[in-house]
Scaffold this active site. Structure first.
Site, mmCIF file in Angstrom:
data_model
loop_
_atom_site.group_PDB
_atom_site.id
_atom_site.type_symbol
_atom_site.label_atom_id
_atom_site.label_comp_id
_atom_site.label_asym_id
_atom_site.label_seq_id
_atom_site.Cartn_x
_atom_site.Cartn_y
_atom_site.Cartn_z
ATOM 1 N N HIS A 165 1.694 2.401 2.712
ATOM 2 C CA HIS A 165 0.858 1.142 2.477
ATOM 3 C C HIS A 165 0.829 0.112 3.735
ATOM 4 O O HIS A 165 -0.237 -0.427 3.982
ATOM 5 C CB HIS A 165 1.486 0.412 1.269
ATOM 6 C CG HIS A 165 0.731 -0.822 0.778
ATOM 7 N ND1 HIS A 165 -0.178 -1.119 -0.486
ATOM 8 C CD2 HIS A 165 0.673 -1.994 1.442
ATOM 9 C CE1 HIS A 165 -0.524 -2.335 -0.312
ATOM 10 N NE2 HIS A 165 0.026 -2.997 0.755
ATOM 11 N N GLU A 166 2.004 0.072 3.976
ATOM 12 C CA GLU A 166 2.220 -0.999 5.201
ATOM 13 C C GLU A 166 1.334 -0.241 6.697
ATOM 14 O O GLU A 166 0.831 -0.964 7.294
ATOM 15 C CB GLU A 166 3.630 -1.111 5.530
ATOM 16 C CG GLU A 166 4.427 -1.598 4.343
ATOM 17 C CD GLU A 166 3.833 -3.151 3.818
ATOM 18 O OE1 GLU A 166 2.992 -3.730 4.367
ATOM 19 O OE2 GLU A 166 3.913 -3.291 2.598
ATOM 20 N N CYS A 173 -0.174 -5.814 -3.430
ATOM 21 C CA CYS A 173 -0.066 -6.444 -2.126
ATOM 22 C C CYS A 173 0.030 -7.791 -1.839
ATOM 23 O O CYS A 173 -0.703 -8.471 -2.653
ATOM 24 C CB CYS A 173 -1.460 -5.837 -1.403
ATOM 25 S SG CYS A 173 -1.748 -6.210 0.355
ATOM 26 N N LEU A 174 0.766 -8.268 -1.173
ATOM 27 C CA LEU A 174 0.871 -9.710 -0.748
ATOM 28 C C LEU A 174 -0.193 -10.425 -0.529
ATOM 29 O O LEU A 174 -0.193 -11.614 -0.584
ATOM 30 C CB LEU A 174 2.219 -10.092 0.091
ATOM 31 C CG LEU A 174 3.626 -9.564 -0.227
ATOM 32 C CD1 LEU A 174 4.600 -9.953 0.751
ATOM 33 C CD2 LEU A 174 4.042 -10.213 -1.588
ATOM 34 N N GLN A 227 -0.773 -9.238 8.186
ATOM 35 C CA GLN A 227 -0.661 -10.264 7.100
ATOM 36 C C GLN A 227 -0.334 -11.645 7.433
ATOM 37 O O GLN A 227 -0.529 -12.343 6.655
ATOM 38 C CB GLN A 227 0.286 -9.346 6.130
ATOM 39 C CG GLN A 227 -0.187 -8.091 5.312
ATOM 40 C CD GLN A 227 0.531 -7.559 4.402
ATOM 41 O OE1 GLN A 227 1.507 -6.967 4.690
ATOM 42 N NE2 GLN A 227 0.228 -7.980 2.916
ATOM 43 N N HIS A 264 -1.954 -0.958 6.744
ATOM 44 C CA HIS A 264 -2.317 -2.453 7.069
ATOM 45 C C HIS A 264 -2.526 -2.382 8.553
ATOM 46 O O HIS A 264 -3.532 -3.272 9.488
ATOM 47 C CB HIS A 264 -1.240 -3.522 6.808
ATOM 48 C CG HIS A 264 -1.432 -4.043 5.326
ATOM 49 N ND1 HIS A 264 -2.655 -4.676 4.844
ATOM 50 C CD2 HIS A 264 -0.567 -3.952 4.186
ATOM 51 C CE1 HIS A 264 -2.359 -5.078 3.796
ATOM 52 N NE2 HIS A 264 -1.122 -4.483 3.255
ATOM 53 N N GLY A 320 7.543 -5.234 1.280
ATOM 54 C CA GLY A 320 7.023 -4.808 2.610
ATOM 55 C C GLY A 320 5.951 -5.846 2.832
ATOM 56 O O GLY A 320 5.534 -6.509 2.071
HETATM 57 ZN ZN ZN Z 1 -0.403 -4.877 1.382
#
Ligand code: ZN
Length: 165
Positions: free
Chosen positions: A136-137, A94-95, A51, A140, A46
């Site tokens: 989660h997304e 998380c990236l 991000q 963000h 995701g």
């Molecule tokens: Zn994340």
């Protein structure tokens, strides 16, 4: 199409509330394609627009691609419609916070609606990993990361772990 740089926490853009997308322009289509390239290359399941530095309400997800054929979904202006009462705690990476996983508790089943790239209204029910991923997304898009979803003690420990890398 290209792979974009992913912002790392504590970049201030990761703490901002994103704006709704007003229209699906060729630029938006291009951004979605770039975000998918970036997500697959990371590799992740995701990725949200902030991000990659774009403060608009869009994220991409593909929870199955590591085990099956790619099935990318582009979520534009997503809204949580219905939230189940059962909670589930799971480890989330998380990236934007590489190397650290946080144990986050969230509703186990959610219903989400969104607009797709063709401008169609969509909705679906998510459970298991997908439920955690869409929440989660969506976080963000509201400037929230996993560090904001844990206790103060866990937050301090996770940040220390992140900074010690
Ligand atoms: Zn994340």
């Amino acid at each position: 199409m290209s792979v974009l740089p992913i912002l790392k926490w504590p970049d201030p853009k990761l703490s901002q509330v994103c704006s709704p997308l007003e229209a699906i322009t060729p630029d938006v289509e291009c951004l979605a394609a770039d975000m998918l390239d970036t997500m697959y290359a990371a590799p992740g399941r995701g990725l949200a627009a902030p991000q990659v530095g774009v403060l608009q309400r869009m994220f991409v997800m593909d929870t199955e691609w590591k085990d099956a054929d790619p099935d990318p979904i582009v979520f534009i202006n997503p809204v949580l419609q219905e939230v189940g009462r059962d909670l589930k705690t799971g480890a989330e990476g998380c990236l934007s916070i590489p190397g650290v996983t946080a144990r986050v508790t969230r509703p186990a089943i959610v219903e989400m609606s969104w607009t797709n790239l063709a401008g169609e209204e969509c909705s679906a029910r998510f459970e298991g990993f997908g439920a955690a991923c869409v929440q989660h997304e969506l976080d963000h898009l509201n400037g929230v990361v996993t560090f904001d979803r844990v206790s103060q003690d866990d937050r301090a420990a996770l940040i220390a772990e992140y900074e010690a890398q």
